[in-house]
Design an enzyme around this catalytic site. Sequence first.
Site, PDB file in Angstrom:
ATOM      1  N   GLU A  64      35.548  33.556  49.011  1.00 54.07           N
ATOM      2  CA  GLU A  64      34.524  34.569  48.739  1.00 54.07           C
ATOM      3  C   GLU A  64      33.447  34.669  49.820  1.00 54.07           C
ATOM      4  O   GLU A  64      32.933  35.754  50.080  1.00 54.07           O
ATOM      5  CB  GLU A  64      33.839  34.264  47.396  1.00 54.07           C
ATOM      6  N   SER A 324      35.163   5.185 -10.125  1.00 53.95           N
ATOM      7  CA  SER A 324      35.141   3.717 -10.119  1.00 53.95           C
ATOM      8  C   SER A 324      34.671   3.119  -8.798  1.00 53.95           C
ATOM      9  O   SER A 324      34.761   1.896  -8.622  1.00 53.95           O
ATOM     10  CB  SER A 324      36.546   3.184 -10.429  1.00 53.95           C
TER      11      SER A 324
END
Length: 673
Positions: A64, A324
């Site tokens: 780029e 329980s």
Amino acid sequence: MAGIKAADRAYPPPLAEASTVSAEVLDADGQLLRAFATPEGRWRLQTKTADVDPQFVRMLVAYEDQRFFEHRGVDPWALMRAAYQFATHGRIVSGASTLSMQVARLIEPREGRSFGAKLRQLVRAAQIERRLSKAEILDLYLTHAPYGGNLEGVRAASLAYFGKEPRRLTVSEAALLVALPQLPERRRPDRYLKAAEVARQRVLERMAVSAVIGEGEAERAASFAVPTRRLQLPAFAAHLAEAALRKEPKVMQHRTTLRRPIQKGLETVAREAAARFGRKVSIAMVMADARTGEIVGEVGSADYFDASRSGWIDMTRMPRSPGSTLKPFIYGLAFEEGLVSQETIIEDRPADFFGYRPRNFDMTYQGDVSIRQALQLSLNVPAVRLLHAVGPSRLMMRFRRAEVRPILPPNEAPGLAIGLGGLGINLKDLVQLYAALANRGKPVRLGDGIQGEPGSVEGEPLLDSVATWQIADILSGVLPPKGAVQRGIAYKTGTSYGYRDAWSVGFDGRYVLGVWVGRPDNGAVPGLTGYGTAAPILFEGFAKSGVAITPLPRAPAGAVRIAQSQLPISQRRFSLNASGLVSASIREAAPQIVYPPEGARVELGVDTAGSPMPLVLKLQGGRAPFRWLANGKPLAETSRRRVNQWVPDGAGFSTLTVIDAAGRAATVRVFLN
């Protein structure tokens, strides 16, 4: 130059607006758990150069903007080259946009490609160069570069197309990510595969890029397939992530105590298990480090986005009946008070406690069973017998030591029903209670998974270390559910009344995992049980969490298994009289060791042959016969005398314990020279 400076002051670039990024929720190691789209619906993840593969950055600059690190925002050579090509070809052959100019366009999009717009872009690039370093400009490009649809930035694109962070990219992957931002919509690999392949090849063939990647790499990279579908960005810990955003909505990065591999494993287990149960059934799971109190995995529901399961409800925080699962703490109190030992016989027969008549889950009774069997089989009547003896209020007080406050029915004092689930507690608090069992009885405060301070709870232990070991020893002997492999964990299950909640909580020497299964609307689920439904998920959760099993703590001094025939008479069978008290009449005071006293330093004598001489042991109170234990090992036989002798096996710290016929105990710790 003066004009640019004037424009710089009058019309500064919108850098503040460019800071708007997606909020992220991270795990304890910084891995992404979940990201949230920006207000305009874009996936824009904050990205810095350090977050990206260095070779990708070199390829990007080579393709780029080769003179990126030399120019001041505008590359004159590139401008002249573009102008010459336009003049000779009559069309744009190559652009002259630098990375700085592209950043200017990204943070302040232009409406068209006019000369005025280009000039504005040049000015903005110069302004950006004056304000930011090259590294900061690169960071902006890496965060804002478009990749098609609502994807912006290299991290979002890498996660969406490759399913990974861009820290390590192949040459093929890096080339595709370099190519897409030029025409992001026309090169999307999930829609225009051929265009994406051509664009990638163009990057690989660029001479400057070839110099970066090395000879032969372009041909090899071109042979790899381009991804054809877009993946979903990470979306773990949905409930915790939402809570983090609500807590600090302006913070863009939220660090949690979760571990992504653990979280991923637990969510997979919950989702797959819920699919077997059908609609409306949800699952919640919490895994915590019992040493630190940190929550390392938390699943609020089987599927956050499943409306049929009310997936948006975080069931780790909803109070439900625990069935329980509180029984181990009842037994722990009974052990601590010396009422029972593991081999004490207790009755499992129909009983009436002033109108309260508990029944076992399967409506059958086992008759005479040992305490160990009663807890492992989760028998209801024996648990209520013990709770009647130790007192429901005392049990609730112990819960408060762990900073857990279960919810009782309105205007009711704690009753015997709390032992079988007659109160409300949420999964997180239940895991906090069990964390004390994994932590040798010391309470630990669980964090909130975000910023809540986990750690030890100051004050008295939930249970003493000996009672805690007895409970862990019993629960580690419970058979795994059908099809599961024994994993070296201690665990307990529970089923609430009416098949509304199934629970299973297990722990090893470090981690605690709790599982809840049920319907968020509190509806019944026929066949739902703790052992048959929740326990398999518990074992699978430990397996797929990836944590290595830590052995359970070793027995502390004074913690032993004593055969039923060797127990004091009062501990061989547990029973209550008509008043609900332990049947043995105890008029004497509890035993107390008077010599050697607690913390004493005692000189060991030797006889003429050089052998250690016996140490005299004296006690007051208690009911004969007495059993002495030295460092957890019982002496040869019980004695009715209050004076005994013990021959130490060496110097150092020693723990001496005496248990009387009523099961009451006294302990001292001394140092022998």
